[in-house]
Write an enzyme that holds these catalytic residues in place. Structure first.
Site, PDB file in Angstrom:
ATOM      1  N   PHE A  66     -64.787  40.820  87.370  1.00 23.04           N
ATOM      2  CA  PHE A  66     -64.674  39.442  87.572  1.00 23.04           C
ATOM      3  C   PHE A  66     -64.107  38.817  88.634  1.00 23.04           C
ATOM      4  O   PHE A  66     -63.954  37.724  88.991  1.00 23.04           O
ATOM      5  CB  PHE A  66     -63.819  39.136  86.289  1.00 23.04           C
ATOM      6  CG  PHE A  66     -62.322  39.857  85.899  1.00 23.04           C
ATOM      7  CD1 PHE A  66     -61.588  40.365  86.734  1.00 23.04           C
ATOM      8  CD2 PHE A  66     -62.437  40.236  84.542  1.00 23.04           C
ATOM      9  CE1 PHE A  66     -60.539  41.058  86.605  1.00 23.04           C
ATOM     10  CE2 PHE A  66     -61.083  41.227  84.320  1.00 23.04           C
ATOM     11  CZ  PHE A  66     -60.153  41.699  85.302  1.00 23.04           C
ATOM     12  N   GLY A 104     -69.609  44.232  85.270  1.00 23.38           N
ATOM     13  CA  GLY A 104     -69.409  43.565  86.234  1.00 23.38           C
ATOM     14  C   GLY A 104     -68.122  43.651  86.720  1.00 23.38           C
ATOM     15  O   GLY A 104     -67.156  43.930  85.942  1.00 23.38           O
ATOM     16  N   HIS A 162     -52.266  39.299  81.995  1.00 22.97           N
ATOM     17  CA  HIS A 162     -50.619  40.069  82.188  1.00 22.97           C
ATOM     18  C   HIS A 162     -50.986  41.067  83.391  1.00 22.97           C
ATOM     19  O   HIS A 162     -49.791  41.602  83.648  1.00 22.97           O
ATOM     20  CB  HIS A 162     -50.294  40.357  80.803  1.00 22.97           C
ATOM     21  CG  HIS A 162     -50.640  41.554  80.168  1.00 22.97           C
ATOM     22  ND1 HIS A 162     -49.816  42.492  79.271  1.00 22.97           N
ATOM     23  CD2 HIS A 162     -51.730  42.337  80.385  1.00 22.97           C
ATOM     24  CE1 HIS A 162     -50.726  43.373  79.016  1.00 22.97           C
ATOM     25  NE2 HIS A 162     -51.857  43.462  79.673  1.00 22.97           N
TER      26      HIS A 162
HETATM   27  C1  LIG Z   1     -55.168  45.864  79.131  1.00 25.22           C
HETATM   28  S1  LIG Z   1     -56.817  46.145  79.260  1.00 25.22           S
HETATM   29  C2  LIG Z   1     -57.210  44.982  77.925  1.00 25.22           C
HETATM   30  C3  LIG Z   1     -58.555  45.282  77.086  1.00 25.22           C
HETATM   31  C4  LIG Z   1     -58.734  44.599  75.970  1.00 25.22           C
HETATM   32  N1  LIG Z   1     -58.824  42.913  76.144  1.00 25.22           N
HETATM   33  C5  LIG Z   1     -57.766  44.546  74.756  1.00 25.22           C
HETATM   34  O1  LIG Z   1     -56.639  43.563  74.888  1.00 25.22           O
HETATM   35  O2  LIG Z   1     -57.762  45.635  73.918  1.00 25.22           O
HETATM   36  C6  LIG Z   1     -57.605  45.389  80.595  1.00 25.22           C
HETATM   37  C7  LIG Z   1     -59.169  45.383  80.877  1.00 25.22           C
HETATM   38  O3  LIG Z   1     -59.658  44.771  81.875  1.00 25.22           O
HETATM   39  C8  LIG Z   1     -60.745  45.649  82.329  1.00 25.22           C
HETATM   40  N2  LIG Z   1     -60.818  45.224  83.929  1.00 25.22           N
HETATM   41  C9  LIG Z   1     -59.995  45.543  84.919  1.00 25.22           C
HETATM   42  N3  LIG Z   1     -60.287  45.172  85.925  1.00 25.22           N
HETATM   43  C10 LIG Z   1     -61.447  44.537  85.856  1.00 25.22           C
HETATM   44  C11 LIG Z   1     -62.559  43.676  86.602  1.00 25.22           C
HETATM   45  N4  LIG Z   1     -61.911  43.578  87.869  1.00 25.22           N
HETATM   46  N5  LIG Z   1     -63.560  43.202  85.925  1.00 25.22           N
HETATM   47  C12 LIG Z   1     -63.676  43.130  84.734  1.00 25.22           C
HETATM   48  N6  LIG Z   1     -62.865  44.199  83.903  1.00 25.22           N
HETATM   49  C13 LIG Z   1     -61.876  44.510  84.597  1.00 25.22           C
HETATM   50  C14 LIG Z   1     -60.402  47.108  82.311  1.00 25.22           C
HETATM   51  O4  LIG Z   1     -61.325  47.762  82.035  1.00 25.22           O
HETATM   52  C15 LIG Z   1     -59.408  46.983  80.769  1.00 25.22           C
HETATM   53  O5  LIG Z   1     -60.494  47.396  79.756  1.00 25.22           O
END
Ligand SMILES: C[S@@+](CC[C@H](N)C(=O)[O-])C[C@H]1O[C@@H](n2cnc3c(N)ncnc32)[C@H](O)[C@@H]1O
Length: 343
Positions: free
Chosen positions: A235, A233, A253
């Protein structure tokens, strides 16, 4: 050339000499760039415990011997690889981390910073400084996350980099927070599920939901189990699962305040009163000295329009979204947990 200039140019030591400071900071980008290229080429994988010449390494990885030798000389001067007495290159503790088979491998992390979407976006960074907006849109109109939709191989490197950078952090998080009291834990934007799986191992009665973009969930299909559900999904658009605890590790962040508020509101809509949200981030310290969070902050600005925040900035964002900050835990692994309660 003045005395100050010649001393700086030959000594190259960053220090109180202001000329040397400007020299180093201006041209120092070739150091990380050298690391990216060496990680991309797999030089550390081509080197075992027996030191090798630059020519031997160049043959193994398909590089020019002279050019590779010069790049390795620079890296070795900064602790990545070691130059032996006979001019051969051996491993240093840092270069070992660039091996793919190292248990704490950081190769994907170094490759990620060299990805086209990172490096070319930084070429347009002036746009971010003038406007406060991400430079990504100037270079890649599909945006940062959209880039990975179009370039799945780069997306795979990014996801591996998230696992790599989390290895130390995961141990610190598990050592400093007790997850055993929760029945259902949601990891929102949890990447490949690396943190959630470790939490479920440490809390055998808990169940987990990994909520991620469809492309990332597809790549994580193999980790689904009776205790770990995968939910694809967005968010900003889709309902989040109902859980007793929500993890947001390095999610907030990535986003400016309004989008961060929208994500936290989506969590609050799904969360029963009393549920916990754990924001796991590097908090910007009050002091003026160097800190990785300040480097990361400029990455967030340029790539995503996001920001690293102070504790107070998080507290305000949480309060606005229906959460009360209960405690800040320093995991001693370079990252903090801000625990908040849904009220
Ligand atoms: C910086 S990474 C952090 C991943 C993990 N939480 C970690 O710290 O190792 C940000 C994550 O947010 C997810 N993401 C970005 N936009 C999103 C959205 N609209 N809905 C759900 N997840 C999203 C990306 O796919 C990515 O895996």
């Amino acid at each position: 050339m003045t005395d100050v200039q010649s001393e700086s140019a030959t000594g190259m030591a960053a220090g109180p000499n202001p000329f040397a400071t400007v020299l180093q900071v201006s041209g120092g980008y070739c150091l990380p760039r050298s690391l990216h290229v060496v990680a991309e080429l797999g030089v550390a994988d081509a080197l075992d415990e027996t030191p090798r010449t630059a020519a031997e390494l160049a043959t193994s990885v398909g590089a020019d011997p002279g050019a590779l030798g010069r790049v390795l000389r620079l890296l070795a001067a900064h602790g990545v690889f070691e130059v032996q007495g006979d001019g051969k290159f051996g491993h240093s503790p840092a270069s070992r981390l660039l091996r793919t088979d190292h248990p704490q491998s950081m190769r994907a992390f170094a490759r990620m910073f060299g990805l086209q979407v990172f490096w070319e976006t930084f070429g347009a960074m002036e746009h971010s400084v003038r406007s406060g907006l991400p430079a990504t849109a100037e270079v890649f109109p599909e945006g940062f996350w959209g880039y990975f939709e179009r370039h799945p191989e780069a997306g795979r490197v990014f996801n591996e980099a998230m696992v790599a950078k989390s290895r130390g952090a995961v141990a610190g998080i598990l050592a400093s927070y007790d997850f055993s009291g929760f029945e259902r834990i949601g990891d929102i934007g949890g990447g490949s599920g690396h943190l959630l799986r470790a939490i479920l191992d440490a809390a055998p009665d808990a169940r987990g939901v990994l909520f991620e973009l469809p492309r990332v969930i597809e790549g994580a299909a193999g980790i689904a189990s009776e205790r770990l559900t995968l939910q694809a999904g967005d968010f900003f658009r889709d309902d989040l699962p109902e859980c007793e605890a929500y993890i947001l590790m390095e999610i907030i962040h990535d986003w400016p305040d309004e989008e961060s508020f929208a994500i936290l509101r989506a969590v609050r809509r799904a969360a029963p009163a009393g549920a916990r949200v754990l924001i796991i981030e590097q908090i910007v310290p009050d002091g003026p000295g160097p800190d990785w969070s300040k480097m990361l902050d400029i990455h967030m600005l340029t790539l995503l329009g996001g920001r690293q925040r102070t504790r107070q900035e998080y507290e305000e964002l949480l309060a606005r979204s229906g959460f009360a900050l209960r405690q800040e835990i320093d995991t001693r692994a370079g990252i903090s947990i801000l625990e908040a309660e849904a009220i």
